[in-house]
Design a protein around this motif. Sequence first.
Motif, PDB file in Angstrom:
ATOM      1  N   UNK A  23       0.664  -1.180  -0.081  1.00 38.93           N
ATOM      2  CA  UNK A  23       0.015  -0.034   0.049  1.00 38.93           C
ATOM      3  C   UNK A  23       0.895   1.332   0.108  1.00 38.93           C
ATOM      4  N   UNK A  24       2.036   1.251   0.803  1.00 36.75           N
ATOM      5  CA  UNK A  24       2.932   2.644   0.804  1.00 36.75           C
ATOM      6  C   UNK A  24       4.238   1.905   1.053  1.00 36.75           C
ATOM      7  N   UNK A  25       4.979   2.051  -0.333  1.00 30.82           N
ATOM      8  CA  UNK A  25       6.344   1.474  -0.394  1.00 30.82           C
ATOM      9  C   UNK A  25       7.366   2.033   0.732  1.00 30.82           C
ATOM     10  N   UNK A  26       7.103   3.189   1.295  1.00 30.15           N
ATOM     11  CA  UNK A  26       7.812   3.636   2.265  1.00 30.15           C
ATOM     12  C   UNK A  26       7.518   3.086   3.721  1.00 30.15           C
ATOM     13  N   UNK A  27       6.294   2.651   3.793  1.00 27.24           N
ATOM     14  CA  UNK A  27       5.803   2.331   5.176  1.00 27.24           C
ATOM     15  C   UNK A  27       6.405   0.756   5.331  1.00 27.24           C
ATOM     16  N   UNK A  28       7.075   0.593   6.502  1.00 27.87           N
ATOM     17  CA  UNK A  28       7.496  -0.809   7.079  1.00 27.87           C
ATOM     18  C   UNK A  28       6.546  -1.300   8.005  1.00 27.87           C
ATOM     19  N   UNK A  29       5.715  -0.474   8.667  1.00 26.89           N
ATOM     20  CA  UNK A  29       5.045  -0.866   9.756  1.00 26.89           C
ATOM     21  C   UNK A  29       3.410  -0.237   9.383  1.00 26.89           C
ATOM     22  N   UNK A  30       2.615  -0.765  10.340  1.00 30.30           N
ATOM     23  CA  UNK A  30       1.164  -0.617  10.071  1.00 30.30           C
ATOM     24  C   UNK A  30       0.931   0.744  10.483  1.00 30.30           C
ATOM     25  N   UNK A  42      -4.024  -8.586   2.664  1.00 26.99           N
ATOM     26  CA  UNK A  42      -4.246  -9.625   1.857  1.00 26.99           C
ATOM     27  C   UNK A  42      -3.852 -11.140   2.182  1.00 26.99           C
ATOM     28  N   UNK A  43      -4.686 -12.019   1.743  1.00 28.26           N
ATOM     29  CA  UNK A  43      -4.463 -13.505   2.273  1.00 28.26           C
ATOM     30  C   UNK A  43      -4.757 -14.206   1.122  1.00 28.26           C
ATOM     31  N   UNK A  44      -3.769 -15.138   0.937  1.00 27.87           N
ATOM     32  CA  UNK A  44      -3.770 -16.250  -0.276  1.00 27.87           C
ATOM     33  C   UNK A  44      -4.094 -17.577   0.568  1.00 27.87           C
ATOM     34  N   UNK A  45      -5.054 -18.025   0.073  1.00 30.11           N
ATOM     35  CA  UNK A  45      -5.805 -19.374   0.742  1.00 30.11           C
ATOM     36  C   UNK A  45      -5.424 -20.575  -0.437  1.00 30.11           C
ATOM     37  N   UNK A  46      -4.932 -21.525  -0.079  1.00 30.60           N
ATOM     38  CA  UNK A  46      -4.350 -22.438  -1.097  1.00 30.60           C
ATOM     39  C   UNK A  46      -5.911 -22.989  -1.793  1.00 30.60           C
ATOM     40  N   UNK A  72       2.855  -5.996   7.322  1.00 27.05           N
ATOM     41  CA  UNK A  72       2.082  -4.547   6.659  1.00 27.05           C
ATOM     42  C   UNK A  72       2.620  -4.521   5.612  1.00 27.05           C
ATOM     43  N   UNK A  73       4.005  -4.382   5.191  1.00 26.92           N
ATOM     44  CA  UNK A  73       4.754  -3.862   4.201  1.00 26.92           C
ATOM     45  C   UNK A  73       4.346  -4.807   3.015  1.00 26.92           C
ATOM     46  N   UNK A  74       4.351  -6.262   3.199  1.00 25.70           N
ATOM     47  CA  UNK A  74       4.172  -7.046   2.024  1.00 25.70           C
ATOM     48  C   UNK A  74       2.385  -7.069   1.485  1.00 25.70           C
ATOM     49  N   UNK A  75       1.675  -7.084   2.565  1.00 26.84           N
ATOM     50  CA  UNK A  75       0.329  -7.464   2.673  1.00 26.84           C
ATOM     51  C   UNK A  75      -0.607  -6.537   3.037  1.00 26.84           C
ATOM     52  N   UNK A  76      -0.374  -5.303   3.800  1.00 27.06           N
ATOM     53  CA  UNK A  76      -1.493  -4.286   4.260  1.00 27.06           C
ATOM     54  C   UNK A  76      -2.027  -3.862   3.000  1.00 27.06           C
ATOM     55  N   UNK A  77      -3.365  -3.557   3.142  1.00 24.60           N
ATOM     56  CA  UNK A  77      -4.170  -3.248   1.973  1.00 24.60           C
ATOM     57  C   UNK A  77      -4.582  -1.843   2.573  1.00 24.60           C
ATOM     58  N   UNK A  78      -5.508  -1.741   3.641  1.00 27.54           N
ATOM     59  CA  UNK A  78      -6.065  -0.453   4.107  1.00 27.54           C
ATOM     60  C   UNK A  78      -6.486  -0.666   5.561  1.00 27.54           C
ATOM     61  N   UNK A  79      -6.687   0.584   6.182  1.00 28.55           N
ATOM     62  CA  UNK A  79      -7.241   0.609   7.366  1.00 28.55           C
ATOM     63  C   UNK A  79      -8.444   1.036   7.437  1.00 28.55           C
ATOM     64  N   UNK A  80      -9.582   0.449   8.394  1.00 29.25           N
ATOM     65  CA  UNK A  80     -10.850   1.250   8.600  1.00 29.25           C
ATOM     66  C   UNK A  80     -11.224   1.611   9.820  1.00 29.25           C
TER      67      UNK A  80
END
Length: 81
Positions: A23-30, A42-46, A72-80
Motif C-alpha cells: 500500500x505504501x512502499x515507504x511504510x514498513x509498519x502498519x 491480503x491473504x492467499x488461501x491454497x 503490513x509492508x508485504x500484505x497491508x491493503x488499508x485500515x478502516x
Amino acid sequence: MANKTFILALGSILAASPLSAQPDPGSTTAPPGSAGTLYCLRVTISGHVADQVLCWTRNEWADQGVDVDREWAANGVRTEG
C-alpha cells in the motif's frame, strides 16, 4: 471449533505468503490506530484463484499469531475506522 481451526490455518498461510502488494512502499509498519481500527491484509488461501482481503483488529490478528506490523509492508491493503 471448525471455524477457529480455519482461522488458525489462515493465519499461518498469511504469515508464510510472499505477496507483493504494497500500500505504501515507504511504510514498513502498519499505521497507528485505535483499539477498534481494522487492519486489512491480503491473504492467499491454497486452492483459491484470487487473494482475499480480511479486515480484523490488531488483537484479532494477534490471536491468530499474525504480527500486523511485520506483515503490513508485504500484505497491508488499508485500515478502516
